[in-house]
Design a protein around this motif. Structure first.
Motif, short mmCIF file in Angstrom:
data_model
loop_
_atom_site.label_atom_id
_atom_site.label_comp_id
_atom_site.label_asym_id
_atom_site.label_seq_id
_atom_site.Cartn_x
_atom_site.Cartn_y
_atom_site.Cartn_z
N GLY A 354 0.81 -1.21 0.00
CA GLY A 354 0.00 0.00 0.00
C GLY A 354 0.84 1.26 0.00
N GLY A 355 1.92 1.26 0.79
CA GLY A 355 2.81 2.41 0.80
C GLY A 355 3.46 2.65 -0.55
N LEU A 356 3.86 1.58 -1.21
CA LEU A 356 4.46 1.72 -2.54
C LEU A 356 3.45 2.26 -3.55
N LEU A 357 2.21 1.76 -3.47
CA LEU A 357 1.16 2.28 -4.37
C LEU A 357 0.88 3.75 -4.10
N GLN A 358 0.79 4.11 -2.82
CA GLN A 358 0.54 5.51 -2.48
C GLN A 358 1.67 6.41 -2.98
N GLY A 359 2.90 5.98 -2.77
CA GLY A 359 4.03 6.77 -3.24
C GLY A 359 4.01 6.96 -4.74
N THR A 360 3.68 5.90 -5.47
CA THR A 360 3.58 6.01 -6.93
C THR A 360 2.48 7.00 -7.32
N GLY A 361 1.34 6.94 -6.61
CA GLY A 361 0.24 7.86 -6.91
C GLY A 361 0.61 9.31 -6.66
N VAL A 362 1.27 9.59 -5.53
CA VAL A 362 1.69 10.97 -5.23
C VAL A 362 2.68 11.46 -6.28
N ALA A 363 3.61 10.60 -6.70
CA ALA A 363 4.58 10.98 -7.73
C ALA A 363 3.88 11.30 -9.05
N LEU A 364 2.85 10.52 -9.41
CA LEU A 364 2.11 10.78 -10.65
C LEU A 364 1.34 12.10 -10.57
N ILE A 365 0.80 12.43 -9.40
CA ILE A 365 0.11 13.72 -9.25
C ILE A 365 1.11 14.87 -9.39
N ALA A 366 2.29 14.71 -8.78
CA ALA A 366 3.32 15.74 -8.92
C ALA A 366 3.73 15.92 -10.38
N LEU A 367 3.88 14.82 -11.11
CA LEU A 367 4.24 14.89 -12.53
C LEU A 367 3.14 15.57 -13.34
N GLY A 380 -6.50 14.92 -15.12
CA GLY A 380 -5.07 14.96 -14.89
C GLY A 380 -4.67 14.25 -13.61
N MET A 381 -5.51 14.35 -12.58
CA MET A 381 -5.20 13.73 -11.29
C MET A 381 -5.66 12.28 -11.20
N LEU A 382 -6.48 11.83 -12.15
CA LEU A 382 -7.12 10.52 -12.04
C LEU A 382 -6.16 9.37 -11.77
N PRO A 383 -5.12 9.15 -12.60
CA PRO A 383 -4.25 7.98 -12.33
C PRO A 383 -3.58 8.05 -10.97
N GLY A 384 -3.01 9.21 -10.64
CA GLY A 384 -2.32 9.33 -9.37
C GLY A 384 -3.26 9.23 -8.18
N ALA A 385 -4.43 9.89 -8.27
CA ALA A 385 -5.38 9.86 -7.16
C ALA A 385 -5.91 8.45 -6.93
N ALA A 386 -6.14 7.70 -8.02
CA ALA A 386 -6.64 6.34 -7.88
C ALA A 386 -5.61 5.44 -7.20
N LEU A 387 -4.36 5.54 -7.63
CA LEU A 387 -3.31 4.72 -7.02
C LEU A 387 -3.09 5.11 -5.55
N ALA A 388 -3.09 6.42 -5.28
CA ALA A 388 -2.91 6.88 -3.90
C ALA A 388 -4.05 6.38 -3.02
N GLY A 389 -5.29 6.44 -3.52
CA GLY A 389 -6.43 5.96 -2.74
C GLY A 389 -6.34 4.48 -2.44
N ALA A 390 -5.91 3.68 -3.44
CA ALA A 390 -5.75 2.25 -3.21
C ALA A 390 -4.67 1.98 -2.17
#
Length: 477
Positions: A354-367, A380-390
């Motif tokens: 879960g931590g790895l997924l959240q980190g990936t999501g936050v990085a995608l939102i920053a990108l 624009g936020m959809l992929p990152g927000a979805a991964l962070a939520g999971a």
């Protein structure tokens, strides 16, 4: 190492004749857990309209958020102790009624300072109500039913924090009956009335078989310690860091040590202090709390910063700013439902995942913010927000189960109060630290770069959580 869920004898965990928690009762107490967290986040998207309507300065607006959070954090452990002493359903009902009345006061507030005062009272009411939720679950369930209830509690807490911001945006834009921002508080009133009816009918009364009197010195020192830390961090930047903020921060370690010394002395004397140091000998509680702190700091800071960036930086309305986080809420809810099955199969390894997924999501939102600004929105936020939520859904409910897994049922109120106080103080710290960082950087770097830098700082908190998760025992009973 297997974390066993304690099953204390009913005579020690409940009042004589107390019934087990039914499905309706569980839904009722979970509603009581959701309301305080929703109200911590629901005002984020309402702040611009509160500013326009009440002509509030930035420091006062921050107090609308911080006043609630500080009162909430300071009084949570005391609320748990009072529930053990006076009866948990009684305190749950009383806190719920007070929460409804203070919500009404917030919704009718004629001035900014009146709103601040009502928000402080609302935080105090939340602190009376919320500890009874965990204590009731601990005292009226056992085995698989307790594991399921704790998973639902964690899922409710996480979903409430995201959904509060989405709901706030929708309500402000809907302008129901011309109420504007006031609807984010007034909506609580009918919900509270329903919850009170259900609580009287479906929530069993429990209390500690050997309740301890209120720890007066410990309560005062805890309040002073948390206030000395949270107040200057919240108000310092907007107030220009006056002398009182530095004096307050300097006093914090001394007050914290005095609190620890008083509690240790009471513990060694055989009394039950407000926060028993002996409770921290439980490895599961210690490890879980250490992980909840960086998780909560990053979570609340992210929610506050995104709300400000989308509304003030991109000029989005409250609905658009709130709905940008809808994918996170939806994925969090769906993933949390699968959480118990995943834990049964993979154990605490899903916390690391879960931590790895959240980190990936936050990085995608920053990108996405760096690439698309000033047109960052739902898509624009959809992929990152979805991964962070999971990722968040695979961490928070499990951490709550771990923290309370070894707490004896007779200390359910104290254990729940310690956990929720730690989480709430960390939530307030997240707004104060990451929020202040973002607002300090924005004038010089611009909104886009300030947002990206703040999200990268949040990744440090996520990385810390992932690192700590590697030390967790592999299985949860």
């Amino acid at each position: 190492m297997t974390i066993q869920t304690p099953t204390a004898a009913p005579s020690r965990a409940t009042a004589p004749g107390a019934a087990a928690l039914t499905g309706t009762g569980l839904c009722t107490v979970l509603l009581g857990a959701a309301l305080p967290l929703i109200d911590f986040f629901i005002v984020n998207v309402a702040l611009p309209t509160i500013d326009r309507d009440l002509n509030a300065s930035e420091p006062v607006l921050e107090l609308v958020v911080a006043g609630y959070g500080i009162a909430y954090a300071v009084l949570l452990v005391l609320g748990g102790r009072l529930g053990d002493l006076l009866g948990r359903r009684r305190l749950f009902v009383g806190g719920m009624a007070a929460f409804g009345l203070t919500s009404l006061a917030c919704g009718l507030a004629p001035t900014a300072w009146t709103l601040v005062a009502a928000r402080v009272a609302q935080g105090a009411a939340s602190a009376v109500m919320l500890p009874q939720v965990l204590a009731t679950i601990q005292a009226t369930t056992a085995g698989p039913r307790r594991a399921r209830a704790m998973s639902l509690y964690g899922a409710t807490a996480g979903l409430s924090m995201v959904a509060g911001q989405v709901l706030g945006g929708v309500l402000v834009s809907a302008d129901v009956l011309g109420t504007g921002w006031r609807s984010v508080f007034l909506v609580n009133v009918p919900v509270v009335v329903l919850a009170l009816v259900l609580a009287v009918r479906a929530v069993p009364e429990t209390r500690s078989a050997h309740p301890e009197p209120v720890d007066g010195p410990g309560t005062v020192l805890l309040a002073l310690s948390l206030g000395a830390l949270l107040a200057p961090l919240t108000e310092g930047r907007s107030a220009g860091w006056p002398l009182w903020t530095w004096l307050s921060l300097a006093a914090f370690p001394f007050l914290a040590y005095a609190f620890y010394a008083v509690e240790r002395r009471a513990d060694r004397a055989g009394r039950t202090p407000l926060v028993p140091p002996s409770l921290f000998r439980l490895p599961s509680l210690r490890r879980g709390l250490v992980m909840v702190v960086p998780f909560s700091i990053g979570f609340s800071g992210f929610m506050f910063v995104i709300a400000v960036a989308l509304q003030q930086g991109e000029g989005l309305g409250a609905t658009a700013a709130g709905l940008a986080l809808a994918p996170m809420a939806a994925v969090f809810f769906g993933t949390s439902l699968a959480g118990p099955r995943l834990v049964a199969r993979w154990g605490t390894r899903i916390v690391t995942a879960g931590g790895l997924l959240q980190g990936t999501g936050v990085a995608l939102i920053a990108l996405a913010a760096w690439r698309d600004w000033p047109h960052l929105g739902v898509l624009g936020m959809l992929p990152g927000a979805a991964l962070a939520g999971a990722g968040q859904a695979l961490q928070l409910p499990i951490l709550f189960r771990i923290i309370l897994s070894e707490v004896p049922a007779e200390r359910a109120g104290v254990g729940g109060g310690v956990m929720t106080t730690t989480q709430q103080a960390a939530l307030a710290l997240g707004v104060a630290t990451l929020g202040s960082l973002f607002l300090s950087l924005a004038p010089g770097l611009g909104m886009r770069d300030a947002l990206v830098v703040t999200l990268l700082v949040q990744l440090v908190a996520v990385a810390l959580t992932v690192t700590l998760s590697l030390r967790l025992p592999r299985t949860i009973a």
